[in-house]
Design a protein around this motif. Sequence first.
Motif, PDB file in Angstrom:
ATOM      1  N   ILE A   1       0.842  -1.202   0.000  1.00 22.46           N
ATOM      2  CA  ILE A   1       0.000   0.000   0.000  1.00 22.46           C
ATOM      3  C   ILE A   1       0.872   1.245   0.000  1.00 22.46           C
ATOM      4  CG2 ILE A   1      -1.703   1.332   1.301  1.00 22.46           C
ATOM      5  CD1 ILE A   1      -2.791  -1.347   2.359  1.00 22.46           C
ATOM      6  N   GLY A   2       1.906   1.234   0.860  1.00 24.88           N
ATOM      7  CA  GLY A   2       2.792   2.388   0.944  1.00 24.88           C
ATOM      8  C   GLY A   2       3.492   2.690  -0.367  1.00 24.88           C
ATOM      9  N   ILE A   3       3.987   1.674  -1.039  1.00 26.93           N
ATOM     10  CA  ILE A   3       4.708   1.865  -2.299  1.00 26.93           C
ATOM     11  C   ILE A   3       3.778   2.390  -3.395  1.00 26.93           C
ATOM     12  CG2 ILE A   3       5.850   0.638  -4.193  1.00 26.93           C
ATOM     13  CD1 ILE A   3       7.233  -1.097  -2.093  1.00 26.93           C
ATOM     14  N   LEU A   4       2.562   1.841  -3.477  1.00 23.21           N
ATOM     15  CA  LEU A   4       1.607   2.310  -4.485  1.00 23.21           C
ATOM     16  C   LEU A   4       1.324   3.803  -4.322  1.00 23.21           C
ATOM     17  CD1 LEU A   4      -0.990  -0.626  -4.585  1.00 23.21           C
ATOM     18  CD2 LEU A   4       0.682  -0.032  -6.340  1.00 23.21           C
ATOM     19  N   VAL A   5       1.146   4.236  -3.077  1.00 20.51           N
ATOM     20  CA  VAL A   5       0.876   5.654  -2.811  1.00 20.51           C
ATOM     21  C   VAL A   5       2.107   6.501  -3.132  1.00 20.51           C
ATOM     22  CG1 VAL A   5       0.325   7.337  -1.024  1.00 20.51           C
ATOM     23  CG2 VAL A   5      -0.858   5.148  -1.060  1.00 20.51           C
ATOM     24  N   ILE A   6       3.261   6.027  -2.725  1.00 21.73           N
ATOM     25  CA  ILE A   6       4.499   6.788  -2.925  1.00 21.73           C
ATOM     26  C   ILE A   6       4.755   7.045  -4.407  1.00 21.73           C
ATOM     27  CG2 ILE A   6       7.017   6.609  -2.790  1.00 21.73           C
ATOM     28  CD1 ILE A   6       6.626   5.245  -0.044  1.00 21.73           C
ATOM     29  N   ILE A   7       4.452   6.064  -5.256  1.00 20.11           N
ATOM     30  CA  ILE A   7       4.760   6.178  -6.686  1.00 20.11           C
ATOM     31  C   ILE A   7       4.140   7.427  -7.300  1.00 20.11           C
ATOM     32  CG2 ILE A   7       4.326   5.163  -8.959  1.00 20.11           C
ATOM     33  CD1 ILE A   7       4.660   2.397  -7.646  1.00 20.11           C
ATOM     34  N   TYR A   8       2.815   7.615  -7.118  1.00 19.66           N
ATOM     35  CA  TYR A   8       2.197   8.754  -7.793  1.00 19.66           C
ATOM     36  C   TYR A   8       2.261  10.034  -6.961  1.00 19.66           C
ATOM     37  CZ  TYR A   8      -2.199   7.846  -5.158  1.00 19.66           C
ATOM     38  OH  TYR A   8      -3.156   7.644  -4.187  1.00 19.66           O
ATOM     39  N   THR A   9       2.371   9.915  -5.624  1.00 18.09           N
ATOM     40  CA  THR A   9       2.468  11.125  -4.799  1.00 18.09           C
ATOM     41  C   THR A   9       3.813  11.807  -4.998  1.00 18.09           C
ATOM     42  OG1 THR A   9       1.054  10.066  -3.142  1.00 18.09           O
ATOM     43  CG2 THR A   9       2.214  12.050  -2.472  1.00 18.09           C
ATOM     44  N   VAL A  10       4.891  11.035  -4.999  1.00 17.13           N
ATOM     45  CA  VAL A  10       6.217  11.601  -5.235  1.00 17.13           C
ATOM     46  C   VAL A  10       6.321  12.130  -6.663  1.00 17.13           C
ATOM     47  CG1 VAL A  10       8.671  11.053  -5.437  1.00 17.13           C
ATOM     48  CG2 VAL A  10       7.364  10.199  -3.485  1.00 17.13           C
ATOM     49  N   SER A  11       5.740  11.398  -7.601  1.00 20.70           N
ATOM     50  CA  SER A  11       5.853  11.779  -9.009  1.00 20.70           C
ATOM     51  C   SER A  11       5.131  13.082  -9.321  1.00 20.70           C
ATOM     52  CB  SER A  11       5.278  10.655  -9.888  1.00 20.70           C
ATOM     53  OG  SER A  11       5.188  11.068 -11.228  1.00 20.70           O
ATOM     54  N   GLY A  12       3.878  13.216  -8.857  1.00 16.17           N
ATOM     55  CA  GLY A  12       3.064  14.344  -9.308  1.00 16.17           C
ATOM     56  C   GLY A  12       2.696  15.370  -8.266  1.00 16.17           C
ATOM     57  N   GLY A  13       3.008  15.133  -6.987  1.00 18.48           N
ATOM     58  CA  GLY A  13       2.714  16.112  -5.948  1.00 18.48           C
ATOM     59  C   GLY A  13       1.225  16.322  -5.740  1.00 18.48           C
ATOM     60  N   THR A  14       0.848  17.580  -5.453  1.00 21.43           N
ATOM     61  CA  THR A  14      -0.535  17.906  -5.096  1.00 21.43           C
ATOM     62  C   THR A  14      -1.510  17.607  -6.227  1.00 21.43           C
ATOM     63  OG1 THR A  14       0.079  19.585  -3.479  1.00 21.43           O
ATOM     64  CG2 THR A  14      -2.081  19.816  -4.501  1.00 21.43           C
ATOM     65  N   ARG A  15      -1.128  17.904  -7.459  1.00 21.97           N
ATOM     66  CA  ARG A  15      -2.041  17.646  -8.577  1.00 21.97           C
ATOM     67  C   ARG A  15      -2.321  16.153  -8.716  1.00 21.97           C
ATOM     68  NH1 ARG A  15       0.316  20.334 -12.495  1.00 21.97           N
ATOM     69  NH2 ARG A  15      -1.033  22.167 -12.539  1.00 21.97           N
ATOM     70  N   ALA A  16      -1.322  15.314  -8.496  1.00 26.83           N
ATOM     71  CA  ALA A  16      -1.533  13.861  -8.565  1.00 26.83           C
ATOM     72  C   ALA A  16      -2.499  13.399  -7.486  1.00 26.83           C
ATOM     73  CB  ALA A  16      -0.191  13.138  -8.411  1.00 26.83           C
TER      74      ALA A  16
END
Length: 568
Positions: free
Chosen positions: A157-172
Amino acid sequence: MAAIDWIILVGTLMFIVGYGVWRTKGSKNVTDYVLGGHDAKWWTIGLSVMATQASAITFLSTPGQAFHDGMGFVQFYFGLPLAMIIICLVFVPIYHRLNVYTAYEFLENRFDLKTRTLAALLFLIQRGLAAGITIFAPSIILSAVLGWDLKTLNILIGILVIIYTVSGGTRAVSVTHKQQMFIIMTGMFIAFFFILGYLPEDITFSKALKIAGASDKLNILDFSVNTTSRYTFWSGITGGLFLALAYFGTDQSQVQRYLSGKTVRESQLGLIFNGLLKIPMQFFILLVGVMVFIFFQFNHSPLNFNPAATNAIMESSYSEDYKILEEEHLVLESEKRMAQNKFSGALDLKEYDAIEDAKQHIVSINNKDKENRQAAQALISMADESVETNDKDYVFIHFILNFLPKGLIGLLLAVILSAAMSSTASELNALGTVTSLDLYKRNKKGEFTQAHYVKVSKLFTLMWGAVAIAIACVANLFDNLIQLVNIIGSIFYGNVLGIFLIAFFFKFIKGNAVFVAALITQCIVIIGWSYDWMSYLWLNAFGCCLIIVLATILEGFDRLLKNPPIEA
């Protein structure tokens, strides 16, 4: 789980992650990464605010809360609409006028750097813990009922969230929230209608509500003035108001959602949208739990819904005692069905004396059932103290896995994991932002490019993702998970809210007085909670009022020392 469940579950999660990365790649500056380019519409803001608050805990714990204790928990949200109005009128215009990236940036403008740093650190402590719990909550329950490895689930769960949160920030975070809320509410509505379809043919929705009322599950309003009672009208309208003000007005995980608004009006409309829909949404989720309760009035339920607890007691020396309780539980279930059928028949014939007699009989059986379940919990605790005996968080997932058709199981599991991802993404996004801008940038000497701070924000977001996973891997269940998150917030939120209210309305109070008062208040609140002086909901109002009083006194003393009265 059948193959179709796995396809739906994996496909849904991969779509959310892929969509988030695809829509938001290439943030070039801090405004893009932290505030999503300042172009969010009001409906995106509203859904993002709702998705941030509606974690997996909401969809696992809330139905179980209603199953055991009824609809009274909805009172917790009664202060929310008023809080949204206050935030729209006071907080939002100030944040937008000062063009801040974080809520705590405003505190330095008003007070000083140390007050800004203290508020940021209080946020990082409580929200860092909460981020771990929002990952841990679905993991511990899914691991117990499906046999999946707990730590593997936490990491996944943590890795799935990290992938798009780190990549796109607030807009993601914002764009994925819309898809997640659609999946979540679709799944809950489908589950609700399936529950109604599984009830006996003569039990209509209207009759089911009357049965729930006879079982004291529809007692929505409690006007008693009791500070130790967790959920009353007064605790919701006061303690809930202060908690909502603190959470939505000062918690960066929420502030960052509406700071991304294109205009002040878009941010305000998004918050009003959330204020109007939040109570109906929580009411509906609680109603789902009540309908699960009605379903189990006519169908078999385990004595304890936590399978790990059942396994522990059956492998212990107390197994025979537990089997006796299970036999009593079967007898009570038979009596329940007879009593409900009698009550239903009396309703059809409108025999009011018979209705009242049947109602009293139902209450009596439910009380015996509650005592029996409590005795079972005591035995489980004696058999293994490390096993969670409180099974509220397992009620809804037990129903999903044992009674819903194939395919729908995968969808409901996707709902739970989507909710975990939505709230965790907001938390990690905010934690990374506060660490990079309120601590790193403010205390780092030298000039750096926008690209540097974007990179730093991504690294801190990744770091907090790892911290959240670590917390999830060592966390333990505590009574009821939705209460645990609110308790953690209540310990810190009142103090932080008081700092902001002083900043807004008490212009004569300076930074030194606020800083010292905040430290004293936080110590007193923690001690008060430790000794159970009051329900956690009241801690918000208590902490908020206490820091204002202390800061006023300290400021008065400071002025008196600097300007002593002239003797005649």
